[in-house]
Design an enzyme around this catalytic site. Structure first.
Site, PDB file in Angstrom:
ATOM      1  N   GLY A   1      41.054  48.211  36.397  1.00  0.00           N
ATOM      2  CA  GLY A   1      39.879  48.939  36.891  1.00  0.00           C
ATOM      3  C   GLY A   1      39.759  48.817  38.400  1.00  0.00           C
ATOM      4  O   GLY A   1      40.510  48.089  39.038  1.00  0.00           O
TER       5      GLY A   1
ATOM      6  N   GLY B   1      38.870  47.260  41.145  1.00  0.00           N
ATOM      7  CA  GLY B   1      38.438  45.899  41.459  1.00  0.00           C
ATOM      8  C   GLY B   1      37.886  45.768  42.863  1.00  0.00           C
ATOM      9  O   GLY B   1      37.223  44.790  43.195  1.00  0.00           O
ATOM     10  N   ARG B   2      38.211  46.758  43.678  1.00  0.00           N
ATOM     11  CA  ARG B   2      37.684  46.709  45.053  1.00  0.00           C
ATOM     12  C   ARG B   2      37.444  48.103  45.610  1.00  0.00           C
ATOM     13  O   ARG B   2      37.275  48.276  46.807  1.00  0.00           O
ATOM     14  CB  ARG B   2      38.646  45.961  45.953  1.00  0.00           C
ATOM     15  CG  ARG B   2      40.079  46.492  45.897  1.00  0.00           C
ATOM     16  CD  ARG B   2      40.906  45.815  46.925  1.00  0.00           C
ATOM     17  NE  ARG B   2      42.319  46.050  46.721  1.00  0.00           N
ATOM     18  CZ  ARG B   2      43.243  45.650  47.560  1.00  0.00           C
ATOM     19  NH1 ARG B   2      42.894  45.017  48.656  1.00  0.00           N
ATOM     20  NH2 ARG B   2      44.506  45.891  47.309  1.00  0.00           N
TER      21      ARG B   2
ATOM     22  N   ASP C   1      48.898  52.045  36.478  1.00  0.00           N
ATOM     23  CA  ASP C   1      47.549  52.191  37.036  1.00  0.00           C
ATOM     24  C   ASP C   1      47.608  52.698  38.478  1.00  0.00           C
ATOM     25  O   ASP C   1      46.576  52.931  39.094  1.00  0.00           O
ATOM     26  CB  ASP C   1      46.782  50.863  36.972  1.00  0.00           C
ATOM     27  CG  ASP C   1      47.535  49.725  37.639  1.00  0.00           C
ATOM     28  OD1 ASP C   1      48.667  49.435  37.199  1.00  0.00           O
ATOM     29  OD2 ASP C   1      47.020  49.143  38.604  1.00  0.00           O
ATOM     30  N   ASN C   2      48.811  52.873  39.004  1.00  0.00           N
ATOM     31  CA  ASN C   2      48.959  53.432  40.346  1.00  0.00           C
ATOM     32  C   ASN C   2      49.603  54.813  40.288  1.00  0.00           C
ATOM     33  O   ASN C   2      50.196  55.268  41.270  1.00  0.00           O
ATOM     34  CB  ASN C   2      49.789  52.496  41.225  1.00  0.00           C
ATOM     35  CG  ASN C   2      49.050  51.214  41.570  1.00  0.00           C
ATOM     36  OD1 ASN C   2      47.819  51.163  41.486  1.00  0.00           O
ATOM     37  ND2 ASN C   2      49.771  50.184  41.945  1.00  0.00           N
TER      38      ASN C   2
ATOM     39  N   ASP D   1      47.439  54.727  45.997  1.00  0.00           N
ATOM     40  CA  ASP D   1      47.485  53.267  46.116  1.00  0.00           C
ATOM     41  C   ASP D   1      48.631  52.788  47.003  1.00  0.00           C
ATOM     42  O   ASP D   1      49.627  52.244  46.526  1.00  0.00           O
ATOM     43  CB  ASP D   1      47.549  52.599  44.733  1.00  0.00           C
ATOM     44  CG  ASP D   1      46.154  52.351  44.197  1.00  0.00           C
ATOM     45  OD1 ASP D   1      45.188  52.887  44.787  1.00  0.00           O
ATOM     46  OD2 ASP D   1      46.017  51.628  43.207  1.00  0.00           O
TER      47      ASP D   1
HETATM   48  P1  AMP Z   1      47.079  47.145  43.005  1.00  0.00           P
HETATM   49  O1  AMP Z   1      48.356  46.481  42.626  1.00  0.00           O
HETATM   50  O2  AMP Z   1      46.665  46.953  44.440  1.00  0.00           O
HETATM   51  O3  AMP Z   1      47.054  48.573  42.610  1.00  0.00           O
HETATM   52  O4  AMP Z   1      45.926  46.398  42.200  1.00  0.00           O
HETATM   53  C1  AMP Z   1      45.977  46.124  40.823  1.00  0.00           C
HETATM   54  C2  AMP Z   1      44.607  45.785  40.313  1.00  0.00           C
HETATM   55  O5  AMP Z   1      44.074  44.655  40.999  1.00  0.00           O
HETATM   56  C3  AMP Z   1      43.587  46.883  40.478  1.00  0.00           C
HETATM   57  O6  AMP Z   1      42.739  46.853  39.367  1.00  0.00           O
HETATM   58  C4  AMP Z   1      42.875  46.490  41.745  1.00  0.00           C
HETATM   59  O7  AMP Z   1      41.573  47.015  41.810  1.00  0.00           O
HETATM   60  C5  AMP Z   1      42.847  44.974  41.624  1.00  0.00           C
HETATM   61  N1  AMP Z   1      42.780  44.312  42.922  1.00  0.00           N
HETATM   62  C6  AMP Z   1      43.733  44.226  43.869  1.00  0.00           C
HETATM   63  N2  AMP Z   1      43.318  43.516  44.920  1.00  0.00           N
HETATM   64  C7  AMP Z   1      42.045  43.144  44.660  1.00  0.00           C
HETATM   65  C8  AMP Z   1      41.058  42.385  45.362  1.00  0.00           C
HETATM   66  N3  AMP Z   1      41.296  41.863  46.561  1.00  0.00           N
HETATM   67  N4  AMP Z   1      39.870  42.218  44.761  1.00  0.00           N
HETATM   68  C9  AMP Z   1      39.604  42.716  43.556  1.00  0.00           C
HETATM   69  N5  AMP Z   1      40.491  43.426  42.832  1.00  0.00           N
HETATM   70  C10 AMP Z   1      41.699  43.640  43.374  1.00  0.00           C
HETATM   71 MG    MG Z   2      46.127  50.042  42.132  1.00  0.00          MG
END
Ligand code: AMP
Ligand code: MG
Length: 511
Positions: free
Chosen positions: A102, A104-105, A263-264, A273
């Site tokens: 989801g 997350g940020r 998810d990307n 992303d």
């Molecule tokens: P990503 O690999 O950057 O696409 O992130 C994978 C998952 O981790 C996604 O659900 C992001 O929202 C979550 N995520 C990545 N970095 C953070 C962060 N610093 N704080 C909260 N959630 C994160």
């Molecule tokens: Mg992502």
């Protein structure tokens, strides 16, 4: 057209009928952003502002209000029904089911509606959400600048992508490998729905929600699927096609995404992303741009295959919706067959898309048997010699049809000069069948082979200065990358090979 920051804020609404937000709490959680102290404007894209319907000058006229709003700081009371929101999704990360993820940020502020064309506006790094897991909900200045510049650069390269309005910084410390500072990048897209949104409801056996999501995506983005025999199969086919075309585009500019988790992957076939991505300098077919990708799952040469693998996950998630009109008897088998057929079309979309791309890169106006071999022959010697991806193709336009008088600018990238000469002979033989003269071919090639891409060392230089509060290099790169196909002789240094200090630059998932 919004004339002030207040009007900009009023134009972005999260409660428009028919929006993703209107799907309700099964799909998202509404919450305010977590404010950051003393936000400041780092960069703004003029074209992205235009896309949202306002003039980027507003950011200069009202920098404090602009920075506050696009940092997610409350500039006025958010009515509960119009709060920003984080979407829930799940996904496969590095080939493994990761369960619920989801936003997350990321928080979506809402949508603008410009004569019916609706665009979602999302803040990345705006604080914790119910989907933050162990994360802090933040993004650092470094990764935000990279995402911002690359989004806009990809757009100007003609590659489907989410866009970015700009970056807001704050001195709020953020812990990564070292202590960095926070930033919030504003992203823009018609939709941020990912393959993982579908996987989420499939995995949780919530077929009604799955259908609601699919109907939303069809209604808004693939209306032509509505009247198909099987709308969900038609949707899959469309996403297969767009993803295949996107992969061909990435391969064509030597772009590595780095984290092609499901998810990307955008349901609209957009690049989404931006994290540890990279444009290749010296060509290595198996280049791994993400330092955290120890197995090389997402290496350059594997991207097209991974695109297919990810589509397989999407297809599986759509299966419960497919085949509603089929007779009960044998339905399950037929559905799987049909989904497989749709997936198989990936090859029929990808291969010709890549061939067309490569033909254009070689300046071939006509199609002839053996063109793919010619292109692959070049890539092979580029790989063996680690020839610079961008400059080899760019300088190829200087080759003369008649003789080797124009070879030097490309040939010099090859330590193995004989290998290049042998390939150049074949290339010239092929050019002999082309109707265009050298000048016309060169002009066409320079419209598809960029001179400027966001090389890691360029981004790094801009980031180092930005960390010292000098944002001029970010603006300069943004301007440069607006015209990646132009000669821009004043910017020659930005087209060059990476300097020695950049040879050990590493980018990882940390962002
Ligand atoms: P990503 O690999 O950057 O696409 O992130 C994978 C998952 O981790 C996604 O659900 C992001 O929202 C979550 N995520 C990545 N970095 C953070 C962060 N610093 N704080 C909260 N959630 C994160
Ligand atoms: Mg992502």
């Amino acid at each position: 057209m919004p004339q002030s920051m207040q009007e900009v804020a009023e134009s972005i609404l999260s409660n428009r009928p028919g929006s993703f937000a209107s799907l309700g709490p099964a799909f998202l959680t509404r919450l305010p952003a977590t404010p950051v102290p003393d936000p400041y404007v780092v960069a703004v894209s003029r074209e992205a502002a235009e896309l949202l319907g306002f003039d980027a000058r507003i950011a200069e006229e009202e920098p404090t209000a602009f920075a506050a709003y696009f940092a997610g700081n409350p500039t006025r009371e958010w009515p509960p029904e119009a709060l920003p929101y984080a979407a829930v999704y799940s996904g496969h990360q590095f080939g493994v089911w990761a369960g619920q993820l989801g936003d997350g940020r990321a928080l979506t502020l809402g949508e603008v509606d410009r004569a019916g064309a609706r665009l979602e506006v999302q803040l990345k790094g705006a604080g914790r959400t119910p989907y933050s897991r162990m994360g802090d909900g933040r993004a650092v200045l470094r990764s935000s600048i990279r995402e911002f510049l690359c989004s806009e650069a990809m757009h100007h390269l003609g590659i489907p992508t989410t866009r970015s309005l700009g970056v807001i910084g704050s001195d709020l410390p953020v812990r990564r490998e070292t202590i960095e500072t926070a930033a919030i990048a504003t992203r823009i897209a018609p939709s941020f729905v990912r393959f993982g949104n579908f996987e989420h409801f499939y995995a949780n056996e919530r077929v009604d929600d799955l259908k609601t999501l699919a109907d939303h995506v069809i209604e808004r983005f693939y209306p032509q699927c509505r009247d198909a025999d099987d709308p969900y199969l038609a949707l899959l086919d469309e996403v297969v096609r767009r993803t295949a075309e996107l992969m061909a585009q990435w391969q064509g500019v030597g772009f590595c995404h780095g984290v092609m988790n499901t998810d990307n992957m955008s349901i609209l076939g957009l690049t989404i992303d931006y994290g540890p991505f990279g444009f290749m300098d010296g060509f290595n077919a198996h280049h791994i741009c993400n330092h955290s990708d120890t197995q090389g799952r997402y290496s350059y040469s594997r991207q097209p295959q991974v695109g297919y693998w990810n589509l397989f996950c999407l297809a599986q998630a759509l299966v419960p919706l497919v085949g509603a009109k089929l007779p009960e008897e044998g339905r399950a088998e037929r559905v799987v067959e049909e989904a497989q057929k749709a997936l198989e079309r990936y090859k029929t979309y990808f291969a010709p898309a890549l061939e067309d791309k490569m033909r254009a890169k070689l300046g071939l106006e006509t199609a002839r048997e053996g063109d793919d071999k010619l292109a692959n022959g070049l890539l092979e010697i580029m790989h063996a010699n680690r020839a610079d991806f961008t400059l080899t193709f760019r300088n190829l336009s200087k080759l003369a049809k008649a003789d080797a008088s124009g070879d030097a600018p490309v040939r010099d990238f090859f330590l193995d000069r004989a290998a290049f000469d042998a390939w150049a002979v074949q290339y010239r033989e092929r050019l002999a069948h082309e109707p265009r003269d050298d000048a016309a071919r060169a002009a066409a090639m320079n419209r598809v082979n960029p001179k400027f891409v966001l090389r890691n060392h360029l981004a790094e230089q801009a980031i180092r200065q930005a960390n010292e509060k000098d944002f001029s290099e970010v603006a300069r790169l943004l301007d440069l990358l607006r015209r990646p196909f132009d000669e821009q002789p004043e910017n020659e240094a930005y087209a060059g090979l990476p300097p020695d200090w950049a040879s050990d630059l590493e980018v990882s998932c940390s962002s």
